[in-house]
Design a protein around this motif. Structure first.
Motif, short mmCIF file in Angstrom:
data_model
loop_
_atom_site.label_atom_id
_atom_site.label_comp_id
_atom_site.label_asym_id
_atom_site.label_seq_id
_atom_site.Cartn_x
_atom_site.Cartn_y
_atom_site.Cartn_z
N ALA A 93 -2.16 -3.92 4.37
CA ALA A 93 -1.32 -4.54 3.34
C ALA A 93 -0.17 -5.26 4.05
O ALA A 93 0.01 -5.12 5.27
N GLU A 94 0.58 -6.00 3.28
CA GLU A 94 1.77 -6.65 3.85
C GLU A 94 2.86 -5.61 4.09
O GLU A 94 3.58 -5.65 5.06
N HIS A 95 2.97 -4.70 3.13
CA HIS A 95 4.05 -3.71 3.19
C HIS A 95 3.47 -2.33 2.85
O HIS A 95 2.52 -2.23 2.08
N TYR A 96 4.08 -1.28 3.41
CA TYR A 96 3.59 0.09 3.21
C TYR A 96 4.75 0.98 2.73
O TYR A 96 5.90 0.76 3.11
N VAL A 97 4.41 1.96 1.89
CA VAL A 97 5.42 2.93 1.43
C VAL A 97 4.87 4.33 1.69
O VAL A 97 3.73 4.63 1.32
N LEU A 98 5.67 5.17 2.33
CA LEU A 98 5.27 6.56 2.57
C LEU A 98 5.87 7.42 1.46
O LEU A 98 7.09 7.55 1.36
N ALA A 99 4.99 8.02 0.62
CA ALA A 99 5.46 8.86 -0.49
C ALA A 99 4.57 10.11 -0.54
O ALA A 99 3.98 10.43 -1.57
N LEU B 199 0.86 -1.18 0.00
CA LEU B 199 0.00 0.00 0.00
C LEU B 199 0.91 1.24 0.00
O LEU B 199 1.77 1.37 0.87
N ILE B 200 0.72 2.08 -1.01
CA ILE B 200 1.54 3.29 -1.14
C ILE B 200 0.71 4.49 -0.75
O ILE B 200 -0.40 4.68 -1.26
N ILE B 201 1.24 5.29 0.18
CA ILE B 201 0.52 6.50 0.59
C ILE B 201 1.12 7.66 -0.19
O ILE B 201 2.30 7.98 -0.03
N GLY B 202 0.30 8.28 -1.07
CA GLY B 202 0.77 9.40 -1.89
C GLY B 202 0.80 9.04 -3.36
O GLY B 202 1.43 8.06 -3.76
N GLY B 203 0.11 9.85 -4.16
CA GLY B 203 0.00 9.56 -5.59
C GLY B 203 0.67 10.61 -6.46
O GLY B 203 0.16 10.95 -7.53
N GLY B 204 1.81 11.14 -6.00
CA GLY B 204 2.62 12.01 -6.86
C GLY B 204 3.54 11.15 -7.72
O GLY B 204 3.37 9.93 -7.82
N VAL B 205 4.52 11.80 -8.33
CA VAL B 205 5.39 11.07 -9.25
C VAL B 205 6.13 9.93 -8.54
O VAL B 205 6.35 8.86 -9.12
N ILE B 206 6.46 10.14 -7.26
CA ILE B 206 7.23 9.11 -6.55
C ILE B 206 6.34 7.91 -6.23
O ILE B 206 6.71 6.76 -6.53
N GLY B 207 5.17 8.16 -5.67
CA GLY B 207 4.27 7.04 -5.34
C GLY B 207 3.87 6.26 -6.58
O GLY B 207 3.87 5.02 -6.58
N LEU B 208 3.55 6.97 -7.66
CA LEU B 208 3.10 6.29 -8.88
C LEU B 208 4.24 5.50 -9.53
O LEU B 208 4.04 4.38 -10.02
N ALA B 209 5.43 6.09 -9.53
CA ALA B 209 6.57 5.38 -10.15
C ALA B 209 6.88 4.10 -9.38
O ALA B 209 7.15 3.05 -9.99
N LEU C 139 10.34 4.33 3.33
CA LEU C 139 10.20 5.78 3.17
C LEU C 139 10.72 6.22 1.81
O LEU C 139 11.79 5.77 1.37
N ALA C 140 9.98 7.09 1.14
CA ALA C 140 10.41 7.64 -0.16
C ALA C 140 9.87 9.05 -0.26
O ALA C 140 8.85 9.33 -0.89
N THR C 141 10.58 9.96 0.40
CA THR C 141 10.07 11.34 0.48
C THR C 141 11.24 12.32 0.53
O THR C 141 12.41 11.93 0.47
N GLY C 142 10.92 13.62 0.59
CA GLY C 142 11.95 14.65 0.75
C GLY C 142 12.79 14.89 -0.50
O GLY C 142 13.94 15.29 -0.41
N HIS C 143 12.20 14.73 -1.66
CA HIS C 143 12.98 14.87 -2.91
C HIS C 143 13.24 16.33 -3.31
O HIS C 143 13.87 16.59 -4.33
N TYR C 144 12.71 17.25 -2.55
CA TYR C 144 13.01 18.69 -2.67
C TYR C 144 12.93 19.19 -4.11
O TYR C 144 11.90 19.06 -4.74
N ARG C 145 14.04 19.69 -4.67
CA ARG C 145 13.99 20.33 -6.01
C ARG C 145 14.11 19.31 -7.15
O ARG C 145 14.08 19.69 -8.32
N ASN C 146 14.28 18.03 -6.82
CA ASN C 146 14.66 17.08 -7.88
C ASN C 146 13.82 15.82 -7.93
O ASN C 146 14.27 14.78 -8.41
N GLY C 147 12.58 15.90 -7.47
CA GLY C 147 11.74 14.70 -7.42
C GLY C 147 11.34 14.16 -8.79
O GLY C 147 11.16 12.95 -8.96
N ILE C 148 11.20 15.06 -9.76
CA ILE C 148 10.86 14.57 -11.11
C ILE C 148 12.09 13.81 -11.65
O ILE C 148 11.98 12.68 -12.13
N LEU C 149 13.24 14.44 -11.54
CA LEU C 149 14.48 13.79 -11.97
C LEU C 149 14.67 12.43 -11.28
O LEU C 149 15.04 11.45 -11.92
N LEU C 150 14.39 12.39 -9.97
CA LEU C 150 14.75 11.19 -9.20
C LEU C 150 13.70 10.09 -9.23
O LEU C 150 13.91 9.03 -8.62
#
Ligand code: FAD
Ligand code: GLY
Length: 377
Positions: A188-194, A8-18, A315-326
């Motif tokens: 879920a079995e596993h969770y991701v914070l995005a 289960l992924i929390i957050g549907g921005g570029v990071i969560g969707l990718a 955890l998958a957060t805090g991408h600051y100015r480069n989240g699209i790139l990353l």
């Protein structure tokens, strides 16, 4: 809302969707819960893939950014195939014009004098004395990218739920047992914070919003005259990002104002003054749109990636100015980690770097409680 998935992924921005797509392609069942698809910073961004123009110093962060930039051509090709939609990936290079010449040498950039830079991009402001050319930096149309990610995720069978807020993460003995949402309990079995700039609402992580205001103009007569701007222009506190359709995105302010919404006359005036100085002809272009967004900033400006104190929360957060790139490298490394393959590069982005001096006996403890965020050095 009791549907249960492997992840289960929390957050549907570029990071969560990718991450969702990467896990789905590895045969996991995946749910994404997102409060507001359209409020994501991923929609507000400029889409520059610019580790070199952004002057990221030699470091594990630069390694991460370069790895992600190199994944982009194949990653976007695959997304376009899965979704049937364009992403606007464009290896256009980035020009960084300057108003004062400098003696600095850069390994990855070419110095262009005034004549040369005007050959690369005619129409620059008269005060430009030269500039740097970063041929490997690129751009993607981040709004098109997020649409393609959404469509690809849907077509692969990811369970996408927008307008659902995760209100709490229920933990027992270093395990997440469920999340409490605006529509009930979900497991879920596993969770991701995005959750980008909002991450601190769910866990006491040192992520805060850094507001960026933007606007877009459109070059006239593109069909008959062609595109006037062919490269991203990256100036001092200003960038102009041309799209293939004649639109140019102009950004961005960088403001410590919490989640204060809206564009301001001061912010937009500053952007327009700097943009016109850099590329005067855009003073006559019709303005198309103003908007703003919130970068997920951390104290050291590096992302927070990987393990958390709970064995089944990543955890998958805090991408600051480069989240699209990353996005592509984050998706690959996080999916690998969930499959128990830890890339050592991730160690540099572990959340515990913020807590090491605070808690000698148990550096993980601040995140296990739902206390207010700890003060950071
Ligand atoms: P977001 O895109 O913000 O998505 C987070 C999602 O989580 C949102 O949909 C939100 O609704 C959801 N959410 C939050 N809390 C909850 C909750 N409790 N429950 C459920 N859902 C929740 N990066 C680049 O690489 N290149 C650029 O040129 C660039 N330009 C930028 C320009 C501006 C003006 C801004 C603001 C940012 C820019 N960035 C750029 C940075 C980039 O946009 C971000 O780093 C990236 O979008 C972060 O993605 P994310 O998925 O982590 O967060
Ligand atoms: N990376 C550009 C910005 O954050 O404004």
């Amino acid at each position: 809302m009791n549907a249960s998935s492997d992840v289960l992924i929390i957050g549907g921005g570029v990071i969560g969707l990718a991450i969702a797509i990467e896990l789905k392609l590895r045969s996991y069942s995946v749910t994404v819960l997102s409060r507001d698809f359209h409020a994501a910073a991923s929609h507000a961004a400029a889409g520059m893939l610019a580790p070199q123009a952004e002057a990221i110093p030699t470091s594990p962060m630069l390694d991460l950014c370069l790895r992600s930039r190199s994944l982009y051509p194949e990653w976007t090709r695959k997304l376009e195939e899965l979704s049937g939609e364009p992403t606007g990936y464009w290896s256009c290079g980035i020009l960084a014009p300057v108003y004062q010449a400098s003696d600095n040498q850069k390994d990855v950039a070419y110095w262009l004098d005034q004549d040369a830079i005007n050959l690369y991009q005619p129409g620059l402001g008269a005060e430009v004395v030269g500039g740097w050319w970063y041929p490997e930096d690129a751009q993607v149309d981040n709004r098109a990218l997020v649409r393609a990610l959404w469509t690809a995720a849907k077509s692969l069978g990811v369970n996408l739920c927008d307008q659902i807020t995760v209100e709490g993460i229920q933990q027992q003995q270093r395990s997440v047992v469920a999340v409490q949402t605006s529509a009930g309990i979900s497991r879920a079995e596993h969770y991701v914070l995005a959750t980008g700039a909002w991450s601190n609402e769910l866990l006491p992580l040192p992520v805060r919003p850094k507001k960026g205001q933007m606007l877009a103009v459109r070059a006239p007569d593109v069909n008959s005259k062609g595109l006037p701007l062919q490269r991203v222009l990256f100036g001092s506190d200003i960038y102009i990002v041309p799209r293939h359709d004649g639109r140019s995105v102009i950004g961005a302010t960088s403001e410590e104002v919490g989640f204060t919404p809206h564009n301001t006359p001061f912010g937009i005036q500053a952007l327009l003054e700097r943009a016109i100085r850099l590329y005067p002809q855009l003073q006559d272009y019709p303005i198309q749109e103003f908007w703003w967004g919130f970068r997920p900033a951390t104290p050291d400006e590096l992302p927070i990636l990987g393990a958390s104190p709970c064995h089944n929360l990543t955890l998958a957060t805090g991408h600051y100015r480069n989240g699209i790139l990353l996005a592509p490298v984050t998706a690959t490394l996080i999916a690998d980690l969930i499959l128990k393959q830890n890339d050592p590069l991730l160690d540099h982005f572990h959340y515990s770097r913020f807590y090491q001096n605070r808690s000698q006996d148990n550096s993980l403890s601040p995140l296990l409680t739902c206390s207010p965020p700890p003060l950071l050095p």
